[in-house]
Design a protein around this motif. Structure first.
Motif, mmCIF file in Angstrom:
data_model
loop_
_atom_site.group_PDB
_atom_site.id
_atom_site.type_symbol
_atom_site.label_atom_id
_atom_site.label_comp_id
_atom_site.label_asym_id
_atom_site.label_seq_id
_atom_site.Cartn_x
_atom_site.Cartn_y
_atom_site.Cartn_z
ATOM 1 N N THR A 48 0.833 -1.219 0.000
ATOM 2 C CA THR A 48 0.000 0.000 0.000
ATOM 3 C C THR A 48 0.863 1.263 0.000
ATOM 4 O O THR A 48 0.405 2.308 -0.435
ATOM 5 N N GLU A 49 2.117 1.150 0.473
ATOM 6 C CA GLU A 49 2.971 2.345 0.524
ATOM 7 C C GLU A 49 4.001 2.369 -0.599
ATOM 8 O O GLU A 49 4.869 3.253 -0.634
ATOM 9 N N GLY A 50 3.947 1.389 -1.495
ATOM 10 C CA GLY A 50 4.730 1.467 -2.732
ATOM 11 C C GLY A 50 6.193 1.070 -2.616
ATOM 12 O O GLY A 50 7.024 1.603 -3.347
ATOM 13 N N ARG A 51 6.541 0.117 -1.744
ATOM 14 C CA ARG A 51 7.945 -0.287 -1.592
ATOM 15 C C ARG A 51 8.171 -1.647 -2.264
ATOM 16 O O ARG A 51 8.050 -2.708 -1.635
ATOM 17 N N ALA A 52 8.516 -1.611 -3.559
ATOM 18 C CA ALA A 52 8.615 -2.859 -4.327
ATOM 19 C C ALA A 52 9.807 -3.707 -3.881
ATOM 20 O O ALA A 52 9.690 -4.934 -3.765
ATOM 21 N N ALA A 53 10.958 -3.071 -3.638
ATOM 22 C CA ALA A 53 12.150 -3.854 -3.294
ATOM 23 C C ALA A 53 11.932 -4.584 -1.966
ATOM 24 O O ALA A 53 12.270 -5.781 -1.834
#
Ligand code: PMV
Length: 349
Positions: free
Chosen positions: A245-250
């Motif tokens: 939800t907060e956009g941290r793909a790694a």
């Protein structure tokens, strides 16, 4: 309701009414994180795959032996007071539960299921077939099917298919968007991560029933280690939900790799799955893991937007028989029609 179909459809020849028919649909799902541990009380994250649909067609049936065989790739079953022996399938159990709830236990219904989901690959084929079948029978008999009844009926079938089913599959194959599932309750989960998901089929069928039983034996054999695994799983699922939800793909990719290690410890990975996970990593994926019950089935890789074709090619080169790509962008919208998973090139073993 006396079990008789309520509608007749009139053919071109107005004098000859067509037999009543009910139609129902559903689709595949993929589990991002939480398979197996969800059976033992953790949460799990899953998303629907509408590009792999199931259609079921229900007609009034007659008890006794079946006269015709369904077309190749499809299957057919009778449910209700069929007079047929033999082990019940998940979809049949789900339909019989629906008939029971409607007070129609004397009815016999003939269901043809056209399933585009590869079977026994961790993509929820049993739940999806059950969901489509129950919807088709409801359509046949003019029944309004609320979400809770549909879920409960599919879950009855899933208990047969999995031995002990958490409900994640029944929820995800009926969902319109990504879900966070915990102890029987699913809620939509927002996705802002800029990444794509590649699903790779090992080509090896895996038995969910056997995998679930094997994990239970492993956990029961060492309660201390079981507590550690389930605690770590809970941490990873919680952080992955926040990463999504907060956009941290790694970070999400790293959580997938850590979860894969837990699944391997639980005994449901295989050398072929391990090879595909390594291939996805070597091709630049943020992370990869098995999805579904394991013992074969599919691997799920998280890739940077735009690198999915390279990761898919690496997975096929490493032995995947087919791959599909789902863009995270398509998962952000809850409308089923806007959730796209595109089949990549197919290879054959
Ligand atoms: O492989 P599938 O699609 O049957 O996924 C099953 C998910 C499990 O966690 C292994 C079982 C369950 O009921 O949750």
């Amino acid at each position: 309701m006396n079990g008789q179909p309520v509608r007749e459809r009139v053919s071109d020849d107005a004098a000859a009414p067509e037999p009543a028919v009910g139609v129902g649909h559903s689709h595949a799902k993929a589990i991002l994180l939480g398979e197996h541990t969800v059976v033992h009380g953790t949460a799990a994250i899953a998303f629907p795959l509408p590009a792999l649909p199931v259609r079921a067609i229900a007609r009034p049936g007659r008890s006794g032996p079946r006269a015709e065989v369904a077309a190749e790739g499809h299957f057919r079953f009778l449910a209700g007071e069929t007079g047929e022996a033999g082990p019940p399938s998940g979809p049949r159990v789900a339909v019989e539960e629906a008939l029971r709830r409607w007070g129609m236990t004397g009815a016999v219904v003939d269901v043809v299921v056209e399933c585009d989901i590869p079977l026994a690959r961790g993509l929820g084929s049993s739940a999806a077939c059950a969901g489509a079948a129950v919807r088709a029978v409801a359509d046949l008999y003019g029944r309004v099917l609320d979400a809770a009844t549909l879920y409960d009926c599919v879950q009855c079938g899933e208990q047969v298919a999995h031995g002990r089913a958490s409900g994640i599959d029944a929820s995800a194959v009926l969902a319109n968007g990504p879900i966070l599932f915990h102890q029987g309750t699913a809620r939509p989960i927002g996705i802002t991560v800029a990444a794509d998901l590649v699903i790779a089929d090992t080509g090896v069928p895996g038995s969910t029933h056997e995998a679930v039983a094997g994990v239970r034996r492993t956990l029961d054999a060492d309660p201390r280690s079981a507590r550690r695994v389930l605690h770590r799983a809970t941490e990873l699922i919680g952080s992955a939900a926040a990463d999504l939800t907060e956009g941290r793909a790694a970070e999400l990719g790293a959580a997938m790799l850590d979860f894969q290690d837990l699944l391997a410890e639980l005994g449901v990975s295989t050398p072929r799955i391990d090879a595909l996970v390594t291939a996805a990593r070597d091709a630049g994926a943020f992370g990869a893991k098995l999805t579904g019950a394991g013992f074969g089935g599919c691997v799920l890789a998280l890739t940077a937007t735009g690198t999915a074709p390279a990761v898919s090619a690496a997975l096929r080169a490493a032995g995947a028989v087919r791959t599909w790509t789902v863009t995270a962008r398509s998962l952000r919208s809850p409308a089923p029609s806007s959730t796209a998973s595109t089949p990549d090139r197919e290879t054959h073993p």
